[in-house]
Design a protein around this motif. Structure first.
Motif, PDB file in Angstrom:
ATOM      1  N   ARG A 173     -24.555  23.716   4.025  1.00  0.00           N
ATOM      2  CA  ARG A 173     -24.589  22.398   3.440  1.00  0.00           C
ATOM      3  C   ARG A 173     -23.624  22.717   2.064  1.00  0.00           C
ATOM      4  NH1 ARG A 173     -22.174  18.365   3.669  1.00  0.00           N
ATOM      5  NH2 ARG A 173     -23.060  16.510   3.041  1.00  0.00           N
ATOM      6  N   ILE A 174     -23.822  23.366   1.622  1.00  0.00           N
ATOM      7  CA  ILE A 174     -22.349  22.972   0.342  1.00  0.00           C
ATOM      8  C   ILE A 174     -20.817  24.057   1.255  1.00  0.00           C
ATOM      9  CG2 ILE A 174     -21.735  24.868  -1.413  1.00  0.00           C
ATOM     10  CD1 ILE A 174     -24.992  25.248  -2.604  1.00  0.00           C
ATOM     11  N   GLY A 175     -21.083  24.919   2.079  1.00  0.00           N
ATOM     12  CA  GLY A 175     -20.006  24.771   2.533  1.00  0.00           C
ATOM     13  C   GLY A 175     -19.565  24.385   3.145  1.00  0.00           C
ATOM     14  N   SER A 176     -19.630  23.041   3.508  1.00  0.00           N
ATOM     15  CA  SER A 176     -19.444  22.228   4.216  1.00  0.00           C
ATOM     16  C   SER A 176     -19.234  20.252   3.475  1.00  0.00           C
ATOM     17  CB  SER A 176     -20.140  20.946   5.444  1.00  0.00           C
ATOM     18  OG  SER A 176     -21.246  20.871   5.439  1.00  0.00           O
ATOM     19  N   MET A 177     -19.194  20.666   2.094  1.00  0.00           N
ATOM     20  CA  MET A 177     -19.196  19.850   1.311  1.00  0.00           C
ATOM     21  C   MET A 177     -17.984  18.939   1.660  1.00  0.00           C
ATOM     22  SD  MET A 177     -21.606  19.263  -1.311  1.00  0.00           S
ATOM     23  CE  MET A 177     -20.675  18.362  -2.412  1.00  0.00           C
ATOM     24  N   MET A 178     -17.140  19.513   1.561  1.00  0.00           N
ATOM     25  CA  MET A 178     -15.840  18.258   1.956  1.00  0.00           C
ATOM     26  C   MET A 178     -15.892  17.648   3.712  1.00  0.00           C
ATOM     27  SD  MET A 178     -13.919  18.205  -0.641  1.00  0.00           S
ATOM     28  CE  MET A 178     -15.001  18.265  -1.441  1.00  0.00           C
ATOM     29  N   GLU A 179     -16.421  17.610   3.761  1.00  0.00           N
ATOM     30  CA  GLU A 179     -17.155  16.989   5.616  1.00  0.00           C
ATOM     31  C   GLU A 179     -18.447  15.808   4.772  1.00  0.00           C
ATOM     32  OE1 GLU A 179     -15.906  17.842   7.763  1.00  0.00           O
ATOM     33  OE2 GLU A 179     -15.591  20.160   7.149  1.00  0.00           O
ATOM     34  N   ALA A 180     -18.007  14.986   4.891  1.00  0.00           N
ATOM     35  CA  ALA A 180     -18.328  13.537   3.764  1.00  0.00           C
ATOM     36  C   ALA A 180     -19.306  12.723   5.080  1.00  0.00           C
ATOM     37  CB  ALA A 180     -17.602  12.993   3.094  1.00  0.00           C
ATOM     38  N   GLY A 181     -18.789  12.479   6.606  1.00  0.00           N
ATOM     39  CA  GLY A 181     -19.331  12.262   7.286  1.00  0.00           C
ATOM     40  C   GLY A 181     -18.111  11.152   7.867  1.00  0.00           C
ATOM     41  N   PHE A 182     -17.354  11.785   8.435  1.00  0.00           N
ATOM     42  CA  PHE A 182     -15.751  11.007   9.168  1.00  0.00           C
ATOM     43  C   PHE A 182     -16.647  10.083  10.107  1.00  0.00           C
ATOM     44  CE2 PHE A 182     -12.999  10.288  12.932  1.00  0.00           C
ATOM     45  CZ  PHE A 182     -11.851   9.626  12.403  1.00  0.00           C
ATOM     46  N   GLU A 183     -17.529   9.619  11.178  1.00  0.00           N
ATOM     47  CA  GLU A 183     -17.337   9.325  12.406  1.00  0.00           C
ATOM     48  C   GLU A 183     -18.269   8.027  11.629  1.00  0.00           C
ATOM     49  OE1 GLU A 183     -19.639   9.439  16.285  1.00  0.00           O
ATOM     50  OE2 GLU A 183     -19.372  10.777  15.279  1.00  0.00           O
ATOM     51  N   GLN A 184     -19.388   8.588  11.001  1.00  0.00           N
ATOM     52  CA  GLN A 184     -20.012   7.177  10.129  1.00  0.00           C
ATOM     53  C   GLN A 184     -19.704   6.391   9.895  1.00  0.00           C
ATOM     54  OE1 GLN A 184     -22.336   7.940   7.005  1.00  0.00           O
ATOM     55  NE2 GLN A 184     -24.018   6.592   7.407  1.00  0.00           N
ATOM     56  N   ILE A 185     -18.345   6.933   8.199  1.00  0.00           N
ATOM     57  CA  ILE A 185     -17.548   5.858   7.541  1.00  0.00           C
ATOM     58  C   ILE A 185     -16.203   4.622   8.437  1.00  0.00           C
ATOM     59  CG2 ILE A 185     -16.101   6.082   5.940  1.00  0.00           C
ATOM     60  CD1 ILE A 185     -17.318   8.551   4.437  1.00  0.00           C
ATOM     61  N   PHE A 186     -15.981   6.088   9.289  1.00  0.00           N
ATOM     62  CA  PHE A 186     -15.152   5.270   9.963  1.00  0.00           C
ATOM     63  C   PHE A 186     -15.644   4.464  10.958  1.00  0.00           C
ATOM     64  CE2 PHE A 186     -12.259   5.711  14.518  1.00  0.00           C
ATOM     65  CZ  PHE A 186     -11.377   4.784  13.728  1.00  0.00           C
ATOM     66  N   VAL A 187     -16.193   4.046  11.170  1.00  0.00           N
ATOM     67  CA  VAL A 187     -16.056   2.952  12.561  1.00  0.00           C
ATOM     68  C   VAL A 187     -17.621   1.483  11.446  1.00  0.00           C
ATOM     69  CG1 VAL A 187     -19.567   2.793  13.438  1.00  0.00           C
ATOM     70  CG2 VAL A 187     -18.350   4.520  13.878  1.00  0.00           C
ATOM     71  N   LEU A 188     -17.704   2.196   9.901  1.00  0.00           N
ATOM     72  CA  LEU A 188     -18.260   0.867   9.318  1.00  0.00           C
ATOM     73  C   LEU A 188     -17.297   0.732   8.424  1.00  0.00           C
ATOM     74  CD1 LEU A 188     -22.239   3.106   8.641  1.00  0.00           C
ATOM     75  CD2 LEU A 188     -21.343   0.636  10.311  1.00  0.00           C
ATOM     76  N   TYR A 189     -16.648   0.992   7.262  1.00  0.00           N
ATOM     77  CA  TYR A 189     -15.536   1.334   6.620  1.00  0.00           C
ATOM     78  C   TYR A 189     -14.765  -0.165   6.413  1.00  0.00           C
ATOM     79  CZ  TYR A 189     -11.154   4.007   7.000  1.00  0.00           C
ATOM     80  OH  TYR A 189     -10.118   4.540   7.614  1.00  0.00           O
ATOM     81  N   HIS A 190     -14.314  -0.666   6.005  1.00  0.00           N
ATOM     82  CA  HIS A 190     -12.879  -1.708   6.886  1.00  0.00           C
ATOM     83  C   HIS A 190     -11.714  -1.986   5.182  1.00  0.00           C
ATOM     84  CE1 HIS A 190     -15.403  -4.347   4.135  1.00  0.00           C
ATOM     85  NE2 HIS A 190     -15.962  -3.952   4.838  1.00  0.00           N
TER      86      HIS A 190
ATOM     87  N   SER B 245     -25.111   8.100  18.622  1.00  0.00           N
ATOM     88  CA  SER B 245     -23.776   7.377  18.059  1.00  0.00           C
ATOM     89  C   SER B 245     -23.795   6.657  17.501  1.00  0.00           C
ATOM     90  CB  SER B 245     -22.887   7.360  19.943  1.00  0.00           C
ATOM     91  OG  SER B 245     -22.745   6.241  20.014  1.00  0.00           O
ATOM     92  N   TRP B 246     -22.769   6.632  16.480  1.00  0.00           N
ATOM     93  CA  TRP B 246     -22.683   5.897  15.067  1.00  0.00           C
ATOM     94  C   TRP B 246     -22.098   4.424  15.717  1.00  0.00           C
ATOM     95  CZ3 TRP B 246     -24.815   5.889  10.799  1.00  0.00           C
ATOM     96  CH2 TRP B 246     -25.472   6.977  10.427  1.00  0.00           C
ATOM     97  N   VAL B 247     -20.965   4.703  16.859  1.00  0.00           N
ATOM     98  CA  VAL B 247     -20.667   3.118  17.305  1.00  0.00           C
ATOM     99  C   VAL B 247     -21.722   2.614  17.160  1.00  0.00           C
ATOM    100  CG1 VAL B 247     -19.427   2.496  19.120  1.00  0.00           C
ATOM    101  CG2 VAL B 247     -18.740   4.697  18.420  1.00  0.00           C
ATOM    102  N   ILE B 248     -22.477   3.016  18.385  1.00  0.00           N
ATOM    103  CA  ILE B 248     -23.841   2.167  18.188  1.00  0.00           C
ATOM    104  C   ILE B 248     -24.534   1.747  17.344  1.00  0.00           C
ATOM    105  CG2 ILE B 248     -26.116   2.227  19.655  1.00  0.00           C
ATOM    106  CD1 ILE B 248     -24.366   3.534  21.975  1.00  0.00           C
ATOM    107  N   LEU B 249     -24.936   2.687  16.623  1.00  0.00           N
ATOM    108  CA  LEU B 249     -25.503   2.578  15.304  1.00  0.00           C
ATOM    109  C   LEU B 249     -25.646   1.693  14.340  1.00  0.00           C
ATOM    110  CD1 LEU B 249     -27.576   6.019  14.512  1.00  0.00           C
ATOM    111  CD2 LEU B 249     -28.340   3.657  15.028  1.00  0.00           C
ATOM    112  N   GLY B 250     -23.608   1.447  14.090  1.00  0.00           N
ATOM    113  CA  GLY B 250     -22.483   0.719  13.259  1.00  0.00           C
ATOM    114  C   GLY B 250     -22.801  -0.584  13.758  1.00  0.00           C
ATOM    115  N   GLY B 251     -23.220  -1.076  14.889  1.00  0.00           N
ATOM    116  CA  GLY B 251     -23.087  -2.513  14.993  1.00  0.00           C
ATOM    117  C   GLY B 251     -24.147  -3.215  15.261  1.00  0.00           C
ATOM    118  N   LEU B 252     -25.595  -2.214  15.334  1.00  0.00           N
ATOM    119  CA  LEU B 252     -26.899  -2.370  14.683  1.00  0.00           C
ATOM    120  C   LEU B 252     -26.721  -2.619  13.472  1.00  0.00           C
ATOM    121  CD1 LEU B 252     -30.158  -2.511  15.175  1.00  0.00           C
ATOM    122  CD2 LEU B 252     -29.695   0.312  15.127  1.00  0.00           C
ATOM    123  N   LEU B 253     -26.299  -1.746  12.544  1.00  0.00           N
ATOM    124  CA  LEU B 253     -26.258  -1.708  11.100  1.00  0.00           C
ATOM    125  C   LEU B 253     -25.845  -3.412  10.952  1.00  0.00           C
ATOM    126  CD1 LEU B 253     -25.683   1.843  10.222  1.00  0.00           C
ATOM    127  CD2 LEU B 253     -27.744   0.875   9.306  1.00  0.00           C
TER     128      LEU B 253
END
Length: 303
Positions: free
Chosen positions: A228-245, A123-131
């Motif tokens: 993929r083009i049909g989901s261009m507005m999906e930029a990766g919520f879980e990843q960004i939510f874990v990593l951003y501030h 999960s991105w939660v674990i990978l976020g801590g690793l990063l």
């Protein structure tokens, strides 16, 4: 009579339709039924009055939304990050699949496949801590190596100029191995006699890849590109939510994280619904346009 034939066909293939039933129920419950709630984007939603009891306000929330400087920022961030993910992330599994397809040693090939698949299941939660442990300027392993080589620490997760690239490359690292499965399956269907004929004609390995392998999986590439083009507005919520501030909001705050904040933390459900509906409409238009272009170029498309 036609209806009778349809029912007979369904009855004859009843077990196949029973296997399809769970998927139909899933989409009906979690994808189609929630569309009813989209009408709160045109209402002044009050949780005590409910969806039907809340008063209509027309396009008030959309007008307010388009006037917000913050929304223009998150919209631009979504477009930029999605384009980065498309340009750098989409070709990665294709390249890896082509490389794996050229490996003759099956044991080595399976080992590589297993290793590159594994990050997908974390999960991105674990990978976020690793990063954070790897890339932090305060004791991060990568920055320690950079300092040992005489360089200065790099704020991969804290510097505006590096955060987006960190997002994209970490996404590729996590997902490219899993996405190669589809391309490997497509490559397994290529007729080996085509390669044998090409070898007889003197084609080297690069020529065989360019003139046989890639054309044979082109339809698969086009279908996945359309999706993929049909989901261009999906930029990766879980990843960004874990990593951003807050320090990198200016380059990382996307539509999904904006909807989360204004919808759940601020309780502005109607405005959040308006943002989500706007995003869905953009995705729908992009999919239609991309599919039309694919059909004009001779491909089948998604419909």
């Amino acid at each position: 009579m036609a209806i009778g034939k349809v029912w007979r066909y369904v009855f004859t293939n009843r077990y196949l339709y029973l296997m399809l039933l769970p998927a139909l129920v899933f989409y009906a419950v979690f994808h189609y039924y929630p569309m009813y709630g989209a009408i709160i984007a045109f209402k002044d939603f009050n949780i005590t009055k409910g969806i039907l009891g809340s008063p209509w306000v027309g396009t008030k929330h959309f007008e307010y939304l388009f006037e917000l400087e913050k929304f223009r920022t998150v919209f631009w961030n979504t477009i930029v990050i999605s384009c980065y993910r498309l340009v750098f992330g989409f070709p990665a599994p294709i390249i890896v699949a082509l490389l794996l397809n050229e490996i003759m040693n099956r044991a080595f090939k399976r080992t590589v496949q297993t290793v590159i698949y594994l990050p997908h299941f974390i999960s991105w939660v674990i990978l976020g801590g690793l990063l954070v442990n790897l890339l932090s300027t305060d004791g991060g392993v990568v920055n320690k190596v950079i300092e040992a080589l005489g360089g200065s620490p790099i704020g991969f997760l804290s510097d505006d100029s590096h955060f987006r690239s960190t997002l994209v490359w970490s996404m590729i690292w996590k997902e490219f191995g899993w996405n190669t499965i589809i391309y490997m399956a497509a490559l397994a269907g290529v007729n080996p006699q085509l390669y044998e004929a090409a070898v007889m004609d003197g084609a080297n390995r690069w020529r065989r890849i360019w003139h046989i392998t890639i054309p044979c999986i082109r339809s698969t590439i086009v279908i996945l590109l359309l999706l993929r083009i049909g989901s261009m507005m999906e930029a990766g919520f879980e990843q960004i939510f874990v990593l951003y501030h807050t320090g990198v909001y200016s380059v990382s705050d996307i539509i999904d994280t904006y909807v989360y904040r204004i919808g759940l933390t601020e309780g502005r459900f109607s405005l959040a619904a308006a943002v989500g509906l706007f995003k869905s409409v953009i995705n729908f238009v992009l999919l239609i346009v991309a599919n039309k272009l694919a059909r004009m170029m001779g491909e089948q498309g998604v419909y």
